[in-house]
Design an enzyme around this catalytic site. Structure first.
Site, PDB file in Angstrom:
ATOM      1  N   ARG A 189      10.937  -0.411  12.114  1.00  0.00           N
ATOM      2  CA  ARG A 189       9.650  -0.572  12.802  1.00  0.00           C
ATOM      3  C   ARG A 189       9.670  -1.829  13.647  1.00  0.00           C
ATOM      4  O   ARG A 189       9.872  -2.923  13.125  1.00  0.00           O
ATOM      5  CB  ARG A 189       8.517  -0.658  11.771  1.00  0.00           C
ATOM      6  CG  ARG A 189       8.159   0.673  11.169  1.00  0.00           C
ATOM      7  CD  ARG A 189       7.073   0.531  10.128  1.00  0.00           C
ATOM      8  NE  ARG A 189       5.889  -0.190  10.606  1.00  0.00           N
ATOM      9  CZ  ARG A 189       4.747  -0.230   9.948  1.00  0.00           C
ATOM     10  NH1 ARG A 189       4.625   0.404   8.786  1.00  0.00           N
ATOM     11  NH2 ARG A 189       3.721  -0.890  10.420  1.00  0.00           N
ATOM     12  N   ARG A 194      -9.976   0.456   8.801  1.00  0.00           N
ATOM     13  CA  ARG A 194      -9.555  -0.901   9.136  1.00  0.00           C
ATOM     14  C   ARG A 194     -10.620  -1.677   9.894  1.00  0.00           C
ATOM     15  O   ARG A 194     -10.391  -2.834  10.237  1.00  0.00           O
ATOM     16  CB  ARG A 194      -8.302  -0.824  10.005  1.00  0.00           C
ATOM     17  CG  ARG A 194      -7.009  -1.116   9.218  1.00  0.00           C
ATOM     18  CD  ARG A 194      -5.930  -1.035  10.228  1.00  0.00           C
ATOM     19  NE  ARG A 194      -4.681  -1.640  10.002  1.00  0.00           N
ATOM     20  CZ  ARG A 194      -3.598  -1.016   9.570  1.00  0.00           C
ATOM     21  NH1 ARG A 194      -3.657   0.212   9.122  1.00  0.00           N
ATOM     22  NH2 ARG A 194      -2.440  -1.632   9.541  1.00  0.00           N
ATOM     23  N   LYS A 198       0.825  -1.208   0.000  1.00  0.00           N
ATOM     24  CA  LYS A 198       0.000   0.000   0.000  1.00  0.00           C
ATOM     25  C   LYS A 198       0.857   1.256   0.000  1.00  0.00           C
ATOM     26  O   LYS A 198       0.570   2.202  -0.727  1.00  0.00           O
ATOM     27  CB  LYS A 198      -0.943   0.029   1.212  1.00  0.00           C
ATOM     28  CG  LYS A 198      -1.927  -1.135   1.262  1.00  0.00           C
ATOM     29  CD  LYS A 198      -2.973  -0.958   2.347  1.00  0.00           C
ATOM     30  CE  LYS A 198      -2.423  -1.002   3.761  1.00  0.00           C
ATOM     31  NZ  LYS A 198      -1.867  -2.313   4.178  1.00  0.00           N
ATOM     32  N   ARG A 239      11.273  -6.044   5.185  1.00  0.00           N
ATOM     33  CA  ARG A 239      11.147  -4.602   5.445  1.00  0.00           C
ATOM     34  C   ARG A 239      11.693  -4.262   6.832  1.00  0.00           C
ATOM     35  O   ARG A 239      12.292  -3.202   7.029  1.00  0.00           O
ATOM     36  CB  ARG A 239       9.673  -4.195   5.336  1.00  0.00           C
ATOM     37  CG  ARG A 239       9.438  -2.710   5.488  1.00  0.00           C
ATOM     38  CD  ARG A 239       8.021  -2.329   5.099  1.00  0.00           C
ATOM     39  NE  ARG A 239       7.081  -2.518   6.189  1.00  0.00           N
ATOM     40  CZ  ARG A 239       5.764  -2.352   6.062  1.00  0.00           C
ATOM     41  NH1 ARG A 239       5.223  -2.011   4.914  1.00  0.00           N
ATOM     42  NH2 ARG A 239       4.967  -2.526   7.106  1.00  0.00           N
ATOM     43  N   ARG A 273      -0.626  -9.076  13.512  1.00  0.00           N
ATOM     44  CA  ARG A 273      -1.153  -8.061  12.585  1.00  0.00           C
ATOM     45  C   ARG A 273      -1.987  -8.712  11.487  1.00  0.00           C
ATOM     46  O   ARG A 273      -3.027  -8.188  11.105  1.00  0.00           O
ATOM     47  CB  ARG A 273      -0.002  -7.256  11.977  1.00  0.00           C
ATOM     48  CG  ARG A 273       0.538  -6.236  12.959  1.00  0.00           C
ATOM     49  CD  ARG A 273       1.923  -5.827  12.592  1.00  0.00           C
ATOM     50  NE  ARG A 273       1.967  -4.950  11.438  1.00  0.00           N
ATOM     51  CZ  ARG A 273       3.072  -4.756  10.715  1.00  0.00           C
ATOM     52  NH1 ARG A 273       4.178  -5.385  11.010  1.00  0.00           N
ATOM     53  NH2 ARG A 273       3.056  -3.915   9.714  1.00  0.00           N
TER      54      ARG A 273
HETATM   55  P1  AMP Z   1       0.396   0.455   9.302  1.00  0.00           P
HETATM   56  O1  AMP Z   1       1.515   1.428   9.175  1.00  0.00           O
HETATM   57  O2  AMP Z   1      -0.807   0.833   8.472  1.00  0.00           O
HETATM   58  O3  AMP Z   1       0.825  -0.968   9.072  1.00  0.00           O
HETATM   59  O4  AMP Z   1      -0.109   0.516  10.816  1.00  0.00           O
HETATM   60  C1  AMP Z   1       0.741   0.179  11.904  1.00  0.00           C
HETATM   61  C2  AMP Z   1      -0.087  -0.004  13.172  1.00  0.00           C
HETATM   62  O5  AMP Z   1      -0.778   1.211  13.480  1.00  0.00           O
HETATM   63  C3  AMP Z   1      -1.188  -1.057  13.081  1.00  0.00           C
HETATM   64  O6  AMP Z   1      -0.710  -2.359  13.352  1.00  0.00           O
HETATM   65  C4  AMP Z   1      -2.159  -0.562  14.148  1.00  0.00           C
HETATM   66  O7  AMP Z   1      -1.686  -0.863  15.449  1.00  0.00           O
HETATM   67  C5  AMP Z   1      -2.075   0.952  13.990  1.00  0.00           C
HETATM   68  N1  AMP Z   1      -3.064   1.467  12.995  1.00  0.00           N
HETATM   69  C6  AMP Z   1      -2.798   2.071  11.807  1.00  0.00           C
HETATM   70  N2  AMP Z   1      -3.922   2.417  11.168  1.00  0.00           N
HETATM   71  C7  AMP Z   1      -4.942   2.008  11.971  1.00  0.00           C
HETATM   72  C8  AMP Z   1      -6.364   2.057  11.863  1.00  0.00           C
HETATM   73  N3  AMP Z   1      -6.969   2.588  10.782  1.00  0.00           N
HETATM   74  N4  AMP Z   1      -7.090   1.546  12.893  1.00  0.00           N
HETATM   75  C9  AMP Z   1      -6.505   1.026  13.991  1.00  0.00           C
HETATM   76  N5  AMP Z   1      -5.180   0.914  14.141  1.00  0.00           N
HETATM   77  C10 AMP Z   1      -4.391   1.415  13.142  1.00  0.00           C
END
Ligand code: AMP
Length: 191
Positions: free
Chosen positions: A134, A89, A14, A128, A146
């Site tokens: 991260r 999400r 993404k 990654r 996740r």
């Molecule tokens: P990402 O960078 O999109 O992979 O998000 C990393 C982490 O941020 C996720 O594993 C969640 O803990 C939190 N997170 C990001 N976006 C959301 C969302 N829309 N709703 C809830 N948690 C989120």
């Protein structure tokens, strides 16, 4: 306005595809993961609370991310459109997003879902993790959580958009440019 939801599990590509879409269509990028990581970086209270959950691979509460998106939409009233990356999400977030956009007389144009098998996702995320820094990319258990969070809470969001006839799925394994081409075709068909 072109309002795109870029959907898919962690590691689906993404972020990579968002950058290319933004360049081409001049959209404002709203990644809730990035917004949360900047809160952590800034050491805010919200960031501190979110970090505990994010480090475990668990979703943060709906109200937190909905609030962040709400303020970003109001800060960017002149945008040509938005790309929502990592949001919504949960079905609750999707409903809230529809409500927020409706208050601006706007709506989601299309949801593009990137389809990638779980084994490939794990491989990509661990890879990654070697460079992203991260913590949630560096541990197999966190990655597993996740993907489980995605399958139980996030996957139903696809059905939400399918019912609105806005769902398009795209094979997310292959050449970056080819995947990008397929995304552009989907956008231009719906826009
Ligand atoms: P990402 O960078 O999109 O992979 O998000 C990393 C982490 O941020 C996720 O594993 C969640 O803990 C939190 N997170 C990001 N976006 C959301 C969302 N829309 N709703 C809830 N948690 C989120």
């Amino acid at each position: 306005m072109l309002n795109l939801v870029l959907f898919g599990p962690p590691g689906a590509g993404k972020g990579t595809q968002s950058e290319k879409i933004i360049d081409k269509y001049n959209l404002v990028h709203l990644s809730t993961g990035d917004l949360l990581r900047s809160q952590i970086q800034a050491g805010t209270e919200l960031g501190l609370k979110a970090k505990t959950l994010m480090d475990q691979g668990i979703l943060v509460p709906d109200e937190v991310v909905i609030g962040m998106i709400d303020s970003k939409l109001s800060e960017n009233r002149d945008a040509a459109g938005f790309i929502f990356d990592g949001f919504p999400r949960t079905v609750k977030q999707a409903e809230a997003l529809d409500g927020l956009l409706a208050s601006y007389n706007e709506s989601i144009t299309v949801m593009v879902a990137l389809i990638v098998p779980d084994e490939e996702l794990k491989k990509r995320l661990l890879h990654r993790g070697q460079t992203s820094g991260r913590p949630d990319d560096q541990d197999e258990q966190k990655i597993k959580t996740r993907i489980e969070e995605y399958n139980s809470k996030t996957a139903p969001v696809a059905e939400y958009y399918r019912q609105q006839n806005k769902y398009v799925s795209i094979e997310g394994v292959g050449e970056i440019e080819e995947i990008f081409g397929a995304i552009c075709d989907a956008i231009e068909k719906e826009a």
